[in-house]
Structures are given as structure tokens and as C-alpha cells.
Design a protein around this motif. Structure first.
Motif, mmCIF file in Angstrom:
data_model
loop_
_atom_site.group_PDB
_atom_site.id
_atom_site.type_symbol
_atom_site.label_atom_id
_atom_site.label_comp_id
_atom_site.label_asym_id
_atom_site.label_seq_id
_atom_site.Cartn_x
_atom_site.Cartn_y
_atom_site.Cartn_z
ATOM 1 N N ASN A 82 0.853 -1.183 0.000
ATOM 2 C CA ASN A 82 0.000 0.000 0.000
ATOM 3 C C ASN A 82 0.886 1.228 0.000
ATOM 4 O O ASN A 82 1.714 1.408 0.896
ATOM 5 C CB ASN A 82 -0.917 0.000 1.225
ATOM 6 C CG ASN A 82 -1.925 1.129 1.212
ATOM 7 O OD1 ASN A 82 -1.567 2.299 1.152
ATOM 8 N ND2 ASN A 82 -3.202 0.790 1.288
ATOM 9 N N ALA A 83 0.721 2.089 -1.019
ATOM 10 C CA ALA A 83 1.595 3.251 -1.169
ATOM 11 C C ALA A 83 1.191 4.420 -0.285
ATOM 12 O O ALA A 83 1.975 5.345 -0.083
ATOM 13 C CB ALA A 83 1.592 3.710 -2.626
ATOM 14 N N ASN A 84 -0.040 4.417 0.231
ATOM 15 C CA ASN A 84 -0.571 5.559 0.976
ATOM 16 C C ASN A 84 -0.340 6.844 0.181
ATOM 17 O O ASN A 84 0.100 7.862 0.710
ATOM 18 C CB ASN A 84 0.052 5.660 2.368
ATOM 19 C CG ASN A 84 -0.730 6.607 3.277
ATOM 20 O OD1 ASN A 84 -1.843 7.024 2.952
ATOM 21 N ND2 ASN A 84 -0.143 6.952 4.413
ATOM 22 N N ALA A 85 -0.638 6.787 -1.100
ATOM 23 C CA ALA A 85 -0.545 7.939 -2.002
ATOM 24 C C ALA A 85 -1.918 8.176 -2.623
ATOM 25 O O ALA A 85 -2.688 7.230 -2.814
ATOM 26 C CB ALA A 85 0.476 7.682 -3.104
ATOM 27 N N ARG A 111 8.250 12.308 15.928
ATOM 28 C CA ARG A 111 9.085 13.001 14.946
ATOM 29 C C ARG A 111 10.417 12.302 14.721
ATOM 30 O O ARG A 111 11.139 12.623 13.769
ATOM 31 C CB ARG A 111 9.331 14.437 15.393
ATOM 32 C CG ARG A 111 10.084 14.551 16.708
ATOM 33 C CD ARG A 111 10.342 15.996 17.094
ATOM 34 N NE ARG A 111 10.936 16.114 18.412
ATOM 35 C CZ ARG A 111 12.216 15.907 18.695
ATOM 36 N NH1 ARG A 111 13.052 15.578 17.703
ATOM 37 N NH2 ARG A 111 12.681 16.023 19.917
ATOM 38 N N GLN A 112 10.772 11.330 15.575
ATOM 39 C CA GLN A 112 12.009 10.580 15.420
ATOM 40 C C GLN A 112 11.848 9.349 14.544
ATOM 41 O O GLN A 112 12.783 8.573 14.372
ATOM 42 C CB GLN A 112 12.549 10.167 16.794
ATOM 43 C CG GLN A 112 12.979 11.336 17.675
ATOM 44 C CD GLN A 112 13.485 10.880 19.016
ATOM 45 O OE1 GLN A 112 12.721 10.474 19.901
ATOM 46 N NE2 GLN A 112 14.807 10.917 19.186
ATOM 47 N N VAL A 113 10.661 9.165 13.976
ATOM 48 C CA VAL A 113 10.352 8.009 13.135
ATOM 49 C C VAL A 113 10.056 8.484 11.716
ATOM 50 O O VAL A 113 9.333 9.460 11.514
ATOM 51 C CB VAL A 113 9.136 7.238 13.684
ATOM 52 C CG1 VAL A 113 8.807 6.043 12.780
ATOM 53 C CG2 VAL A 113 9.403 6.771 15.113
ATOM 54 N N LEU A 114 10.617 7.784 10.737
ATOM 55 C CA LEU A 114 10.329 8.050 9.327
ATOM 56 C C LEU A 114 9.454 6.931 8.776
ATOM 57 O O LEU A 114 9.828 5.753 8.867
ATOM 58 C CB LEU A 114 11.618 8.142 8.507
ATOM 59 C CG LEU A 114 12.619 9.226 8.909
ATOM 60 C CD1 LEU A 114 13.838 9.172 7.993
ATOM 61 C CD2 LEU A 114 11.979 10.603 8.870
ATOM 62 N N PRO A 115 8.307 7.266 8.178
ATOM 63 C CA PRO A 115 7.453 6.238 7.565
ATOM 64 C C PRO A 115 7.682 6.163 6.067
ATOM 65 O O PRO A 115 7.788 7.188 5.384
ATOM 66 C CB PRO A 115 6.045 6.770 7.859
ATOM 67 C CG PRO A 115 6.209 8.269 7.759
ATOM 68 C CD PRO A 115 7.629 8.578 8.219
ATOM 69 N N LEU A 116 7.753 4.973 5.513
ATOM 70 C CA LEU A 116 7.847 4.787 4.068
ATOM 71 C C LEU A 116 6.877 3.703 3.644
ATOM 72 O O LEU A 116 6.697 2.710 4.373
ATOM 73 C CB LEU A 116 9.265 4.419 3.638
ATOM 74 C CG LEU A 116 10.298 5.540 3.819
ATOM 75 C CD1 LEU A 116 11.037 5.363 5.142
ATOM 76 C CD2 LEU A 116 11.290 5.565 2.679
ATOM 77 N N SER A 117 6.265 3.904 2.496
ATOM 78 C CA SER A 117 5.279 2.954 1.988
ATOM 79 C C SER A 117 5.505 2.723 0.504
ATOM 80 O O SER A 117 5.995 3.601 -0.205
ATOM 81 C CB SER A 117 3.854 3.499 2.200
ATOM 82 O OG SER A 117 3.569 3.715 3.558
ATOM 83 N N THR A 118 5.095 1.560 0.036
ATOM 84 C CA THR A 118 5.164 1.241 -1.385
ATOM 85 C C THR A 118 4.080 0.228 -1.704
ATOM 86 O O THR A 118 3.767 -0.645 -0.891
ATOM 87 C CB THR A 118 6.555 0.696 -1.770
ATOM 88 O OG1 THR A 118 6.579 0.419 -3.163
ATOM 89 C CG2 THR A 118 6.907 -0.566 -1.014
ATOM 90 N N GLY A 119 3.486 0.372 -2.876
ATOM 91 C CA GLY A 119 2.419 -0.551 -3.263
ATOM 92 C C GLY A 119 1.359 0.158 -4.077
ATOM 93 O O GLY A 119 1.649 1.078 -4.843
ATOM 94 N N VAL A 120 0.125 -0.244 -3.890
ATOM 95 C CA VAL A 120 -0.986 0.262 -4.680
ATOM 96 C C VAL A 120 -1.332 1.692 -4.250
ATOM 97 O O VAL A 120 -1.379 2.007 -3.058
ATOM 98 C CB VAL A 120 -2.214 -0.653 -4.534
ATOM 99 C CG1 VAL A 120 -3.392 -0.099 -5.334
ATOM 100 C CG2 VAL A 120 -1.880 -2.065 -5.016
ATOM 101 N N ILE A 121 -1.573 2.555 -5.236
ATOM 102 C CA ILE A 121 -1.927 3.952 -5.001
ATOM 103 C C ILE A 121 -3.442 4.094 -4.829
ATOM 104 O O ILE A 121 -4.220 3.362 -5.419
ATOM 105 C CB ILE A 121 -1.433 4.818 -6.182
ATOM 106 C CG1 ILE A 121 0.101 4.802 -6.246
ATOM 107 C CG2 ILE A 121 -1.933 6.254 -6.098
ATOM 108 C CD1 ILE A 121 0.677 5.469 -7.490
ATOM 109 N N THR A 155 8.017 -5.434 -3.862
ATOM 110 C CA THR A 155 6.647 -5.515 -4.379
ATOM 111 C C THR A 155 6.662 -6.459 -5.581
ATOM 112 O O THR A 155 6.549 -7.662 -5.423
ATOM 113 C CB THR A 155 6.086 -4.121 -4.734
ATOM 114 O OG1 THR A 155 7.023 -3.423 -5.553
ATOM 115 C CG2 THR A 155 5.799 -3.318 -3.478
ATOM 116 N N THR A 156 6.826 -5.917 -6.799
ATOM 117 C CA THR A 156 6.900 -6.801 -7.971
ATOM 118 C C THR A 156 8.317 -7.276 -8.250
ATOM 119 O O THR A 156 8.547 -7.970 -9.253
ATOM 120 C CB THR A 156 6.348 -6.096 -9.234
ATOM 121 O OG1 THR A 156 7.098 -4.906 -9.471
ATOM 122 C CG2 THR A 156 4.880 -5.759 -9.069
#
Length: 408
Positions: A82-85, A111-121, A155-156
Motif C-alpha cells: 500500500n503506497a498511501n498515495a 518526529r524521530q520516526v520516518l514512515p515509508l510505503s510502497t504498493g498500490v496507489i 513488491t513486484t
């Protein structure tokens, strides 16, 4: 199958002092796969990032930029599936909720945590599943889990992507290890692409933003699979300052150049691995353009070639229809280009000279090269001394099939 790329040997990936990685199965999109990763950093680590230039950037990209501006990053959380975009204000709330959840478990500030997401938009991020999976990911965290993390961020991708190096910097040995994911929607502009590069070297934190930018420019900003710049492209560079080297205070010093060379070596291997594993790819293609007035115009021409569906399908078919390359050079946007000065080589085969077919060129020679798994296209513009290089792949039937079935 990827082009001359195999899964990393975990024993050949060097732990970086001050970094631990853990993964879990959170069921973000599909059950039964590793899809949640945490990267935990010792206090005092420095982090810098380079992100997508896509104006429709994802919520986690926006939150990462905010948190990096505040400094003192201690943890990174990555989800796949899930891209959360394209999720608006709700997506920002969910990205921040993820940071709050991990921070609470680690006794940190969000604020000391960085979130990253990838997947379906354009699908809501299932924060409840991520929150439920975080304790297992934290419990799994170890310094040696680079290969596990490389698998969990896929992902793919068909194989995980991870590389390590060691180098002498400032009188001591330093370690560099990195992982990345990406196979489609790849044309980073700082693809979908996530990259993480860590070193234990001691380096002035003020140098980190410039270092991240220069590393991206020399690696991830030189690759393309399909010309699509993702909403989520993110490249993070981490320095834990735990090696015994004399601190690097300038990237232009001997120590700075040595450190950058080691980091760039790993970053380029990761970037090229993305192309080698491009969706449906059967060939890895280096496009080298020289004789330009500036490196930027050389890269502009190289990308015109690398993005051309007609060029890419010709390579897939091993069809030496090489006029397609010259056509791409012509529409690259160099307004005062003199076609009578253009040269074209395919590996050792001189295809065109002074803008026309080389008298000695034979189509069977072009086809011989095009049947190879790795090919170099070299174009001479005949207008200066600058040069630049881009890496790409062919375009096959499987690319269409993979993307047609992406959400099924």
C-alpha cells in the motif's frame, strides 16, 4: 528472470554498527508474506533523504520531509502492499499514526520516526494491521537482518537487492551496506523505488544532505525501466558514526572522496539491480552519450533513447532496427543538434557515422550484439567534451502482463 542478478548471500552483507533491522508479516495487502520492516538506529545517528519530484507525492514522503527537518531520527518503518498515495488528509493522518505507534513502542517521539510505503496507489493504509505487526518486527530486529529486510520491502521485484562494501577512510575501515526495492514505475527523479544506505563512518552531520543528493545523482537518478516517476520514491542515507575513522568534515577531502566512492559503489549496484530486475526485463542496457556541451544534455539524450518504447521493444526482439535510436536522439530536445555529426556504436559495432549508416555496418553484426543479455549503446553528439550514462532495460510482453495483473 532478472538479468545477471541473483538474490544476495546474507553472509556477504556486513552489519553496520548502530543499525538493526526486523521484519514481520502484517497482512497489509496479502496474507503470508513479509511486508513490514523496521530499521532501528542507535542514538546519535545522522539521516538524510532524497525524495520523489512527483508533485503528487505520497503521504509518507511528506511526513518524512517534515521529520527530517526536525532531526534526531531513531527509527524507520516501511510497509509494502500500500503506497498511501492519493489518500489526502486521511493518508497523512495514517502515516503519522504509524509513526506514533512505533515511537510508543520504542519510547521515542513520533518526529524521530520516518514512515515509508510502497504498493498500490489510492487505497487507505491499513494502520491497524501495521500497528499489530510492529511488536513482531521489533522483536525480530538484528544487525544481520539486511537480507530479510531486502526481501520484506519488495513488491513486484523477483529478487531482493542488497550489497555491501568496506573501505579505508580516515585511517580506519568503514562499512557500507544498502538495500533497495523497485522493478516497475521506475524513473527516479530526485521509482516505485525505495533505497536505504547505511555506513558506520564518522561524518559531519551537516554534510549528509549534500551526500544523499550526490549519491542519488550518481546512481538512482541514472536508471529507468518505464519512464514513470513514482509517487513514493525515497532514498535514505544513514551514518551511525561508530567507526574509528577520523571524522569526515569535507566531501572534497581525501577522506570525503574515499567515503563517497564506497557509498556510490553500493548505491550504483542497487540502482543497476533495479534495472536488471525490471518488470519483464530480458536485457540490461547501458546508454552512454558523449560529445555533448553539458552533462545535462547528454543525459537528456540518453533518457530519450532509454524511454523509447520502439527502442526498448527492438532490443527485446533482438531486432537491429537501429534507426529508432537515431530518431530518439533527434527528438530529445537539443534544438541546435547537428545530425551530420552524430555517431552510433552498439558495443564494438560502429553503426552510424556523421549521421548516416556506417559503410562497414552489417545488420548481422547489430543482431549479434542485440542478442546479448548486456548491451552498451554509445552515441557521440560531436559538439563538446561532456558525457553521461543511463541504465535501462528492454520492454517485453511480460511487462504488460505484470502491470495488467498488478492488483489481482
Amino acid at each position: 528472470m532478472p538479468v545477471n542478478l541473483t538474490a544476495p548471500d546474507a553472509s556477504q552483507l556486513f552489519p553496520v554498527a548502530g543499525v538493526r533491522l526486523g521484519v514481520a508479516e502484517a497482512g497489509v495487502r496479502k496474507a503470508g508474506r513479509k511486508d513490514l520492516t523496521v530499521i532501528l538506529l542507535d542514538e546519535g545517528a545522522s539521516v538524510a533523504g532524497v525524495f520523489t519530484q512527483n508533485r503528487f507525492c505520497a503521504a509518507p514522503v511528506q511526513v518524512c520531509r517534515e521529520h527530517l527537518a526536525q532531526g534526531a531520527i531513531r527509527a524507520i518503518v516501511v510497509n509494502t502492499g500500500n503506497a498511501n498515495a492519493g489518500t489526502g488528509e486521511a493518508g497523512l493522518r495514517r502515516a503519522r499514526q504509524t509513526c506514533t505507534a512505533l515511537a510508543g513502542l520504542l519510547q521515542l517521539q513520533p518526529r524521530q520516526v520516518l514512515p515509508l510505503s510502497t504498493g498500490v496507489i489510492m487505497e487507505p493504509l491499513p494502520v491497524d494491521r501495521i500497528e499489530a505487526g510492529l511488536p513482531a518486527a521489533i522483536a525480530d530486529a538484528q544487525a544481520s537482518h539486511w537480507a530479510r529486510a531486502a526481501e520484506a520491502i519488495m513488491t513486484t521485484d523477483t529478487v531482493p537487492k542488497a550489497f555491501s562494501a568496506r573501505a579505508r577512510v580516515g585511517g580506519a575501515e568503514v562499512t557500507v551496506t544498502g538495500i533497495a526495492k523497485g522493478a516497475g514505475m521506475i524513473r527516479p527523479n530526485m521509482a516505485t523505488m525505495l533505497g536505504f544506505l547505511a555506513t558506520d563512518a564518522r561524518v559531519d552531520p551537516a554534510l549528509m544532505p549534500r551526500l544523499a543528493l550526490e549519491l542519488a545523482e550518481g546512481s538512482f537518478n541514472r536508471v529507468t525501466v518505464d519512464g514513470d516517476t513514482s509517487t513514493n520514491d525515497s532514498f535514505l542515507v544513514i551514518a551511525t558514526h561508530q567507526a574509528g575513522n577520523a571524522p569526515v568534515t569535507s566531501l572534497d577531502s581525501d577522506e570525503g572522496r574515499a567515503l563517497k566512492a564506497a557509498l556510490l559503489d553500493v548505491a550504483r549496484q542497487l540502482a543497476q539491480a533495479i534495472v536488471r530486475d525490471g518488470e519483464g526485463a530480458t536485457k540490461f542496457i547501458t546508454v552512454r552519450v558523449d560529445g555533448g556541451r553539458t552533462a545535462d544534455e547528454c543525459r537528456q539524450v540518453a533518457y530519450a533513447i532509454a524511454h523509447s518504447p520502439l527502442v526498448k521493444t527492438a532490443f527485446f526482439a533482438s531486432d537491429p532496427n537501429l534507426g529508432r535510436i537515431l530518431a530518439a536522439v533527434g527528438y530529445a530536445g537539443i534544438g541546435d543538434l547537428d545530425q551530420t555529426r552524430i555517431d552510433l556504436h552498439l558495443d564494438d559495432v560502429h553503426v552510424a557515422i556523421n549521421g548516416g549508416r556506417h559503410p562497414a555496418y552489417r545488420e548481422e553484426d547489430g543482431q549479434r550484439v542485440m542478442k546479448q543479455a548486456e548491451i552498451t549503446v554509445r552515441v557521440g553528439l560531436g559538439r563538446g567534451d561532456a558525457a553521461d550514462t543511463v541504465w535501462t532495460c528492454d520492454l517485453s510482453h511480460d511487462y504488460v502482463s505484470i502491470n495488467a495483473d498488478y492488483r489481482s
